[in-house]
Design a protein around this motif. Structure first.
Motif, short mmCIF file in Angstrom:
data_model
loop_
_atom_site.label_atom_id
_atom_site.label_comp_id
_atom_site.label_asym_id
_atom_site.label_seq_id
_atom_site.Cartn_x
_atom_site.Cartn_y
_atom_site.Cartn_z
N PRO A 175 13.17 16.24 -9.24
CA PRO A 175 14.32 16.57 -8.39
C PRO A 175 15.67 16.20 -9.00
O PRO A 175 16.65 16.93 -8.84
N ASP A 176 15.73 15.09 -9.73
CA ASP A 176 16.99 14.71 -10.37
C ASP A 176 17.42 15.75 -11.40
O ASP A 176 18.61 16.06 -11.54
N GLU A 177 16.47 16.30 -12.12
CA GLU A 177 16.77 17.35 -13.10
C GLU A 177 17.20 18.64 -12.40
O GLU A 177 18.07 19.35 -12.89
N VAL A 178 16.58 18.94 -11.25
CA VAL A 178 16.99 20.12 -10.48
C VAL A 178 18.45 19.98 -10.07
O VAL A 178 19.25 20.91 -10.24
N ILE A 179 18.81 18.81 -9.55
CA ILE A 179 20.18 18.58 -9.10
C ILE A 179 21.14 18.74 -10.27
O ILE A 179 22.17 19.41 -10.15
N GLY A 180 20.81 18.16 -11.42
CA GLY A 180 21.67 18.30 -12.60
C GLY A 180 21.83 19.75 -13.03
O GLY A 180 22.94 20.20 -13.35
N LEU A 181 20.74 20.49 -13.03
CA LEU A 181 20.77 21.89 -13.44
C LEU A 181 21.63 22.73 -12.50
O LEU A 181 22.51 23.48 -12.94
N VAL A 182 21.40 22.59 -11.21
CA VAL A 182 22.15 23.40 -10.24
C VAL A 182 23.62 22.96 -10.21
O VAL A 182 24.51 23.80 -10.08
N GLU A 183 23.88 21.67 -10.36
CA GLU A 183 25.26 21.19 -10.44
C GLU A 183 25.99 21.85 -11.61
O GLU A 183 27.13 22.27 -11.49
N SER A 184 25.31 21.94 -12.76
CA SER A 184 25.95 22.55 -13.94
C SER A 184 26.24 24.03 -13.70
O SER A 184 27.26 24.55 -14.16
N ILE A 185 25.38 24.71 -12.97
CA ILE A 185 25.63 26.11 -12.62
C ILE A 185 26.84 26.18 -11.69
O ILE A 185 27.72 27.03 -11.86
N GLY A 186 26.90 25.28 -10.72
CA GLY A 186 28.03 25.25 -9.80
C GLY A 186 29.35 25.03 -10.50
O GLY A 186 30.37 25.65 -10.15
N VAL A 187 29.36 24.18 -11.52
CA VAL A 187 30.59 23.93 -12.29
C VAL A 187 30.97 25.17 -13.09
O VAL A 187 32.13 25.56 -13.16
N ALA A 188 29.97 25.81 -13.69
CA ALA A 188 30.24 26.98 -14.52
C ALA A 188 30.67 28.19 -13.71
O ALA A 188 31.45 29.02 -14.19
N TYR A 189 30.19 28.31 -12.47
CA TYR A 189 30.49 29.47 -11.63
C TYR A 189 31.23 29.00 -10.39
O TYR A 189 30.68 28.95 -9.30
N GLN A 190 32.48 28.66 -10.55
CA GLN A 190 33.24 28.09 -9.45
C GLN A 190 33.75 29.15 -8.46
O GLN A 190 34.29 28.80 -7.43
N GLN A 191 33.55 30.42 -8.77
CA GLN A 191 33.92 31.42 -7.79
C GLN A 191 32.97 31.34 -6.60
O GLN A 191 32.14 30.45 -6.55
N GLN A 192 33.07 32.27 -5.71
CA GLN A 192 32.26 32.24 -4.50
C GLN A 192 30.77 32.22 -4.84
O GLN A 192 30.24 33.14 -5.45
N ILE A 193 30.11 31.14 -4.42
CA ILE A 193 28.67 30.97 -4.66
C ILE A 193 27.93 31.12 -3.34
O ILE A 193 28.36 30.58 -2.32
N GLN A 194 26.83 31.84 -3.37
CA GLN A 194 25.94 31.95 -2.23
C GLN A 194 24.58 31.42 -2.65
O GLN A 194 24.10 31.72 -3.74
N LEU A 195 23.99 30.61 -1.79
CA LEU A 195 22.72 29.98 -2.08
C LEU A 195 21.60 30.67 -1.31
O LEU A 195 21.71 30.87 -0.10
N VAL A 196 20.53 31.02 -2.01
CA VAL A 196 19.34 31.59 -1.39
C VAL A 196 18.16 30.78 -1.91
O VAL A 196 18.04 30.57 -3.13
N GLY A 197 17.32 30.30 -1.00
CA GLY A 197 16.18 29.50 -1.45
C GLY A 197 14.95 29.76 -0.61
O GLY A 197 15.03 30.03 0.58
N THR A 198 13.80 29.65 -1.27
CA THR A 198 12.52 29.82 -0.60
C THR A 198 11.72 28.53 -0.73
O THR A 198 11.66 27.93 -1.80
N SER A 199 11.12 28.09 0.37
CA SER A 199 10.25 26.92 0.41
C SER A 199 10.96 25.70 -0.16
O SER A 199 11.99 25.29 0.35
N LEU A 200 10.46 25.10 -1.25
CA LEU A 200 11.13 23.95 -1.84
C LEU A 200 12.53 24.33 -2.32
O LEU A 200 13.48 23.55 -2.20
#
Length: 186
Positions: A39-64
């Motif tokens: 989970p810590d690696e997931v948070i780091g990975l998604v955080e880095s995407i969030g920083v790189a794509y600071q325009q309007q972000i929409q989150l879609v997730g299934t299950s976990l």
């Protein structure tokens, strides 16, 4: 617009749901990273995407991935579209401890018992910050993996909550919900 699709346990980013999102939102950039087990690696990975794509972000997730979308919705104050979300992965994934291969790509990974505590900490953080009016729930009446029945009581102020029959935990009716997503994303 950038859509970040977060897949479920034992899955991969690029698969059927990713393809449906890409075809349904050709004007958007759809990102679907292969999430690590930690989970810590997931948070780091998604955080880095969030920083790189600071325009309007929409989150879609299934299950976990729905749980992770919930976490980032709370943290970033962004809308999230949650399909059969695992809202208590620290309690339900005890059966997921062990060595596995993902279904689509066959990636080897080890889900460790210590990750359950990390997931519980993430849940507590998200629960303290969540704005239910940013959450959109798509729930299967026949989910054979998760008990979703408490969600209406836990999130009475959710932006959207709909039950779907005959779609199972994998949410086989994903394509049929794209109209709702288009409407909600404006």
């Amino acid at each position: 617009m950038t859509i970040i699709y977060l897949h479920g346990f034992n899955s991969d980013g690029h698969g059927n749901k990713y393809d449906i999102l890409r075809k349904s939102f050709p004007q958007a950039e759809v990102l679907a990273p292969d999430l690590p087990a930690n989970p810590d690696e997931v948070i780091g990975l998604v955080e880095s995407i969030g920083v790189a794509y600071q325009q309007q972000i929409q989150l879609v997730g299934t299950s976990l991935g729905g749980f992770y979308a919930y976490y980032f919705s709370a943290k970033w104050k962004q809308s999230a579209f949650l399909y059969n979300p695992s809202m208590r992965p620290h309690a339900t994934l005890h059966r997921g401890v062990g060595q596995f291969k993902t279904w689509v790509k066959g990636r080897d990974y080890h889900f460790k018992a210590e990750y359950l505590k990390a997931l519980q900490q993430l849940k507590e953080e998200a629960d303290a910050l969540v704005q239910p009016s940013l959450l959109h729930f798509f729930l299967a009446t026949d989910d054979d993996v998760l008990d979703l029945r408490p969600l209406p009581r836990l999130f009475p102020d959710a932006a959207y909550m709909e039950w779907y029959n005959g779609v199972g935990h994998s949410f086989s009716g994903f394509r049929q919900t794209m109209g709702v997503l288009r409407e909600r994303l404006g």
